[in-house]
Design a protein around this motif. Sequence first.
Motif, mmCIF file in Angstrom:
data_model
loop_
_atom_site.group_PDB
_atom_site.id
_atom_site.type_symbol
_atom_site.label_atom_id
_atom_site.label_comp_id
_atom_site.label_asym_id
_atom_site.label_seq_id
_atom_site.Cartn_x
_atom_site.Cartn_y
_atom_site.Cartn_z
ATOM 1 N N ILE A 68 0.848 -1.208 0.000
ATOM 2 C CA ILE A 68 0.000 0.000 0.000
ATOM 3 C C ILE A 68 0.878 1.251 0.000
ATOM 4 O O ILE A 68 0.618 2.223 -0.733
ATOM 5 N N TYR A 69 1.912 1.229 0.799
ATOM 6 C CA TYR A 69 2.850 2.352 0.919
ATOM 7 C C TYR A 69 3.518 2.645 -0.430
ATOM 8 O O TYR A 69 3.602 3.801 -0.860
ATOM 9 N N SER A 70 3.973 1.597 -1.093
ATOM 10 C CA SER A 70 4.696 1.769 -2.351
ATOM 11 C C SER A 70 3.797 2.339 -3.452
ATOM 12 O O SER A 70 4.164 3.305 -4.130
ATOM 13 N N ILE A 71 2.620 1.746 -3.621
ATOM 14 C CA ILE A 71 1.703 2.190 -4.683
ATOM 15 C C ILE A 71 1.291 3.642 -4.482
ATOM 16 O O ILE A 71 1.284 4.444 -5.431
ATOM 17 N N SER A 72 0.954 4.011 -3.243
ATOM 18 C CA SER A 72 0.511 5.382 -2.976
ATOM 19 C C SER A 72 1.640 6.385 -3.150
ATOM 20 O O SER A 72 1.407 7.538 -3.552
ATOM 21 N N ALA A 73 2.878 5.978 -2.877
ATOM 22 C CA ALA A 73 4.018 6.880 -3.054
ATOM 23 C C ALA A 73 4.223 7.210 -4.533
ATOM 24 O O ALA A 73 4.416 8.374 -4.907
#
Length: 392
Positions: A78-83
């Motif tokens: 989730i962190y990677s995609i949103s970044a």
Amino acid sequence: MIKPNINLLAVIVAVPVIGMTIISPALTLIKDDLNISFSDTQLVLTLYFIFLALGQILSGPFSDKYGRKPILILGATIYSISAFAASYSSNIEILLILRCIQGFGAAACLSVGRTILSDCFEISEAAKQMSKMTAIMAIIPISCFIFGGFLAEFLGWRTNLIALGIISLTLIILMSLILQETLINKAKSVSFKNVFLVYKGLVKNFSFNFFTITTAMQTSMFFAMNGFMPYEFERKGVSISEFGIWFSLTSVGYILGNIINSKLTPKVGLEKMCFVGTVCSFCTVFIFFLNNNLGENGSLTLSLICVLFGCSNGFAVANSMTGAINSSKLNKGAASGLMGAFQVGSGGLAGFLIIFFGGAENFNICLFALFIMSGISIISSYLVLNKKNIIA
């Protein structure tokens, strides 16, 4: 007993801090590029903190039910995609929404990563390992402040977000290959009713409450400094990339403090070292105040005081976190999650209020807030120490 890879665990737990320290040097550029106010700019950090807090309330109990590794990988994804998505933000509203999602994903890395230590070690050894881990972690903010400053100044603030996405994607691969599951006895259910009952039990726990207040105030001071220090250094004519170098010295102090703490805590005691750290932290804020109002207050002097602050944080934070997590024998994931929620939630709120009341223009307002938070942490750490002495 499974022995986790401390280096990998340090990077996992540092993921939320990376999301703050890479962005912090770019705040002034975001403000100018999107043509927004100081308060709106601060929301880039504040909302990230709030959802980092909320996410920990859920990720902790879910890791008690489904295991540490699956929740960690989900959060990092989730962190990677949103970044990556945030790097394409055309306005502040889109950027803030994606930062909220990013904070929610980072929450799993923070709360679950710390819980793994308590899965694998007894409390005294866990405190020692926590200090080692946080000392390793502190190298990461140093790199990120410097790296983030150069990225923002020479390639633009959107590149900082792309870097966050690449870092978290790399971490997902490493966790999949190296990380082992450390949860042996899984919780039977994870209903919201049971989560509520677990948290209700935790807030009735004396040690949990005051260890949590201590670590929340100490980390809030550091998180708040990430919001107002860029403006203070800018007033001294320091460039964005130079700020990253100067403020990274705070983490050098934090490394030193954790190294000293790992040696002394087994001999002195977790509660006593925690109290010493809070007193040292208050003294450091007082030195900030004297320097700002009576001294030359140059960028070098300011940075050296930041080193002292980081060192005092190294005494207090690892011990208070370990004490809070281990105050619960059966629900360490939930304890870590709730404690972490208070940590970053109070930090985000403090940072926003300081800027809202003029901290971006007046450094004394920032110091007044630090005095309050430091004073509260002294009282709470003393109460825990006093209770232990009475029982002993």
